[in-house]
Design a protein around this motif. Structure first.
Motif, PDB file in Angstrom:
ATOM      1  N   GLU A   1       0.845  -1.199   0.000  1.00 34.79           N
ATOM      2  CA  GLU A   1       0.000   0.000   0.000  1.00 34.79           C
ATOM      3  C   GLU A   1       0.881   1.250   0.000  1.00 34.79           C
ATOM      4  N   THR A   2       0.477   2.232  -0.772  1.00 33.12           N
ATOM      5  CA  THR A   2       1.297   3.430  -0.959  1.00 33.12           C
ATOM      6  C   THR A   2       1.638   4.114   0.347  1.00 33.12           C
TER       7      THR A   2
ATOM      8  N   ASP B   1      -0.942  19.786   1.093  1.00 24.47           N
ATOM      9  CA  ASP B   1      -0.288  19.733  -0.216  1.00 24.47           C
ATOM     10  C   ASP B   1       1.029  18.975  -0.136  1.00 24.47           C
ATOM     11  N   GLY B   2       1.799  19.238   0.918  1.00 29.95           N
ATOM     12  CA  GLY B   2       3.106  18.599   1.029  1.00 29.95           C
ATOM     13  C   GLY B   2       3.022  17.094   1.117  1.00 29.95           C
ATOM     14  N   ILE B   3       2.182  16.578   2.014  1.00 31.50           N
ATOM     15  CA  ILE B   3       2.099  15.134   2.164  1.00 31.50           C
ATOM     16  C   ILE B   3       1.447  14.507   0.933  1.00 31.50           C
TER      17      ILE B   3
ATOM     18  N   ASP C   1       1.859  11.098  -3.908  1.00 30.19           N
ATOM     19  CA  ASP C   1       1.732  10.915  -5.358  1.00 30.19           C
ATOM     20  C   ASP C   1       3.023  10.348  -5.950  1.00 30.19           C
ATOM     21  N   LEU C   2       4.172  10.789  -5.441  1.00 30.01           N
ATOM     22  CA  LEU C   2       5.441  10.241  -5.920  1.00 30.01           C
ATOM     23  C   LEU C   2       5.527   8.752  -5.591  1.00 30.01           C
TER      24      LEU C   2
ATOM     25  N   ILE D   1      11.459   9.177  -3.737  1.00 30.71           N
ATOM     26  CA  ILE D   1      11.291  10.401  -2.962  1.00 30.71           C
ATOM     27  C   ILE D   1      12.681  10.820  -2.501  1.00 30.71           C
ATOM     28  N   THR D   2      13.176  11.894  -3.062  1.00 33.68           N
ATOM     29  CA  THR D   2      14.549  12.315  -2.806  1.00 33.68           C
ATOM     30  C   THR D   2      14.659  13.097  -1.505  1.00 33.68           C
TER      31      THR D   2
END
Length: 394
Positions: free
Chosen positions: A225-226, A296-298, A303-304, A311-312
């Protein structure tokens, strides 16, 4: 569309608000608040579905925490901190998940993660000793995550340091009852805990670096799961900052209720005072901006991960920078409206002063310290790789 749990929290918000004074006075969540949160499912938002949870999008989790916090800051804080623990538990050994949730999916888990103890290797695991502060909601939890540094035979940290997250059942640690005497978030019951030589089986431990990476622990645990592929230092701060923003939203709502019919000692109706009305709108906009930026941040990181993209460190750094700024912006907005609430707002029976105190104490958490986070992000934005402790907590 909001998650069903967010809707359930909205339905019980009045009851949570009614129980807030009892929670603060007791120095821990009231029995009523605990029952309401359990029934709403707020603590199971990030819990895996195979153990009775929702495995929800972290945005939905944050919105649930905000909704609880807007009614009672202490209860929301416990949801924000404790609500992340099922997420990490999903990354642990399956045997441990069965021990914790097998008989009761509503079992709560406490923390803290600060490495304030020494774990000395022994056959099959570790011997743990230490004292930890700030175990929020600990009176209502049956298990606990603790941070520990791996030590040598003499109980001294090995070098380079290796930090573990270890899990203990309630019988293996002591809660220090008189260790939470504070000016805000009084009802969180964030007490000290002591461990004096408990044995920790190896399967109840995880290297903190595995959890921080966002993928290593998920791969090892077989979690596809993401939500379980996100980095720890995006997820853990999320719940805490969501609580602070929710508290700010609660303060704004209380301020509006109070000011709606208020007339000052000079005979001026607040509804006719352009300066106070200006401050209200400005504060409302700042709090709304904080909410939007945190979500927005999370969502960007989710989404990445959902797309299978890496995720860098730079991705994480921007989200941490904005998350810290969200909290400071929201609390500054609370200061603006509280300063315009008049002398009666400081009375202990007034709900505004509790929101104001809770907001400021929430800002004291280590994940809201801007210095090194801003420093690191500025270097990253210039293409300079931060090193050493500048990479900590990101």
């Amino acid at each position: 569309m909001s998650h069903s749990v967010v809707h359930r929290v909205a339905e019980i918000s009045g009851q949570l608000a009614e129980a807030a004074a009892e929670t603060e006075q007791a120095g821990k969540l009231s029995d009523k608040s605990v029952a309401l949160i359990r029934d709403a499912g707020a603590m199971r938002m990030l819990q895996p579905t195979d153990f009775g949870g929702f495995a929800a999008h972290p945005r939905d989790f944050a919105e649930a925490v905000m909704a609880v916090s807007a009614a009672c800051g202490s209860t929301g804080w416990v949801c924000g901190v404790g609500g992340v623990h099922p997420w990490e538990m999903a990354l642990m050994d399956r045997r441990l998940q069965e021990e914790v949730w097998g008989a009761n999916p509503d079992t709560w888990i406490a923390s803290p993660y600060a490495p304030q103890g020494i774990a000395t290797p022994t056959d099959g695991g570790y011997i743990l000793k230490g004292r930890w502060s700030f175990s929020s909601g600990t009176d209502h939890c049956d298990w606990i995550f603790l941070g520990a540094i791996v030590g040598d035979a003499d109980g001294m940290p090995v070098m380079p340091p290796q930090i573990l997250h270890v899990v203990l059942p309630r019988a293996d640690y002591t809660i220090v009852d008189d260790s939470w005497d504070v000016i805000g978030l009084c009802g969180t019951g964030s007490k000290d805990v002591i461990v004096d030589g408990a044995f920790i089986p190896a399967y109840r431990t995880i290297d903190s670096e595995e959890v921080s990476s966002g993928t290593l622990a998920a791969d090892r645990a077989g979690r596809t799961e993401t939500v379980y592929r996100l980095p720890f230092w995006a997820m853990f701060p999320l719940g805490i900052t969501a609580a602070v923003i929710g508290i700010a939203e609660g303060a704004l709502a209380a301020h509006l209720d109070y000011q709606r019919g208020r007339i000052t000692a000079m005979g001026t109706a607040i509804k006719d005072d352009p300066y106070v009305l200006y401050a209200i709108s400005e504060a409302a906009s700042e709090i709304a901006a904080s909410r939007a930026q945190l979500l927005d941040g999370i969502s960007r990181l989710y989404d990445l991960a959902d797309a299978g993209a890496p995720i860098t460190f730079a991705d994480r750094s921007v989200v941490r920078r904005n998350q810290v700024r969200c909290a400071w912006r929201a609390v500054a907005a609370v200061d603006e409206i509280f300063a315009r609430s008049g002398g009666n707002a400081v009375r202990k029976g007034h709900v505004l002063q509790r929101f104001w105190r809770d907001a400021h104490v929430g800002l004291q958490h280590a994940i809201h310290i801007p210095g090194s986070i801003y420093h690191s992000d500025a270097l990253t934005s210039m293409g300079i790789e931060p090193e050493g402790m500048l990479r900590a907590l990101i």
